[in-house]
Motif scaffolding. Sequence first.
Motif, PDB file in Angstrom:
ATOM      1  N   LYS A 158       0.837  -1.207   0.000  1.00  0.00           N
ATOM      2  CA  LYS A 158       0.000   0.000   0.000  1.00  0.00           C
ATOM      3  C   LYS A 158       0.871   1.256   0.000  1.00  0.00           C
ATOM      4  N   HIS A 159       1.962   1.206   0.727  1.00  0.00           N
ATOM      5  CA  HIS A 159       2.884   2.344   0.776  1.00  0.00           C
ATOM      6  C   HIS A 159       3.536   2.577  -0.594  1.00  0.00           C
ATOM      7  N   ILE A 160       3.949   1.525  -1.250  1.00  0.00           N
ATOM      8  CA  ILE A 160       4.575   1.659  -2.570  1.00  0.00           C
ATOM      9  C   ILE A 160       3.582   2.260  -3.562  1.00  0.00           C
ATOM     10  N   LEU A 161       2.338   1.822  -3.507  1.00  0.00           N
ATOM     11  CA  LEU A 161       1.293   2.397  -4.358  1.00  0.00           C
ATOM     12  C   LEU A 161       1.133   3.882  -4.061  1.00  0.00           C
ATOM     13  N   TYR A 162       1.104   4.233  -2.789  1.00  0.00           N
ATOM     14  CA  TYR A 162       0.970   5.625  -2.359  1.00  0.00           C
ATOM     15  C   TYR A 162       2.100   6.474  -2.945  1.00  0.00           C
ATOM     16  N   LYS A 163       3.333   6.028  -2.726  1.00  0.00           N
ATOM     17  CA  LYS A 163       4.496   6.785  -3.194  1.00  0.00           C
ATOM     18  C   LYS A 163       4.498   6.898  -4.720  1.00  0.00           C
ATOM     19  N   SER A 164       4.119   5.843  -5.396  1.00  0.00           N
ATOM     20  CA  SER A 164       4.052   5.865  -6.861  1.00  0.00           C
ATOM     21  C   SER A 164       3.018   6.866  -7.347  1.00  0.00           C
ATOM     22  N   LYS A 165       1.910   6.946  -6.645  1.00  0.00           N
ATOM     23  CA  LYS A 165       0.857   7.881  -7.041  1.00  0.00           C
ATOM     24  C   LYS A 165       1.305   9.327  -6.821  1.00  0.00           C
ATOM     25  N   VAL A 166       2.023   9.596  -5.732  1.00  0.00           N
ATOM     26  CA  VAL A 166       2.555  10.945  -5.509  1.00  0.00           C
ATOM     27  C   VAL A 166       3.450  11.323  -6.683  1.00  0.00           C
ATOM     28  N   ARG A 167       4.356  10.441  -7.023  1.00  0.00           N
ATOM     29  CA  ARG A 167       5.277  10.691  -8.141  1.00  0.00           C
ATOM     30  C   ARG A 167       4.503  10.901  -9.441  1.00  0.00           C
ATOM     31  N   SER A 168       3.511  10.087  -9.668  1.00  0.00           N
ATOM     32  CA  SER A 168       2.712  10.179 -10.886  1.00  0.00           C
ATOM     33  C   SER A 168       2.023  11.536 -11.004  1.00  0.00           C
ATOM     34  N   VAL A 169       1.444  12.001  -9.917  1.00  0.00           N
ATOM     35  CA  VAL A 169       0.744  13.289  -9.948  1.00  0.00           C
ATOM     36  C   VAL A 169       1.722  14.416 -10.269  1.00  0.00           C
TER      37      VAL A 169
END
Length: 118
Positions: A14-25
Motif C-alpha cells: 500500500k505504501h509503494i502504491l501511495y508513493k508511486s501515485k505521488v510521483r505520478s501526480v
Amino acid sequence: MNLAEIDFQQLRIKHILYKSKVRSVLYVNGGEYDASLFSANSPVNTWFNDIGLKKYRQEPGLLTLLALQQEMDTTARQLFNLYKAGKIDLAQQGLSTIEEKSEKFVTLVSQLEKSLKE
C-alpha cells in the motif's frame, strides 16, 4: 509466512502504491489526482485503523510509523498545492522529501516485521 508478515507486507504494498501515485501526480503531466488515495480513508490509513492500531499498537515503532505516514500525507498535499499553483519545479524538487520519509517508513516496517518474527 506468519500473520504479522502478511499484515506488514500488505502495508508495504500500500505504501509503494501511495508513493508511486505521488510521483505520478507530480511528473506525469500532472497525473490524475485521486483524492481518496490521499485522504483519511486511504489504503495506508485504513491499514493503520483496521489492522495496525488494533493488532500492533503496543509494538515499539508503530506509532512512529503512523506519524511518519501523516507527515508524508501533509508533505504530499503541500507538493500538490505547489504543482496546482504552477510551481511545478519546486513541487518536483520536494519529492525528495517524500523519498527520504519513504525510506525511513520501509525501514521501520522491516524492523517491526523482524521484531515480530523473534
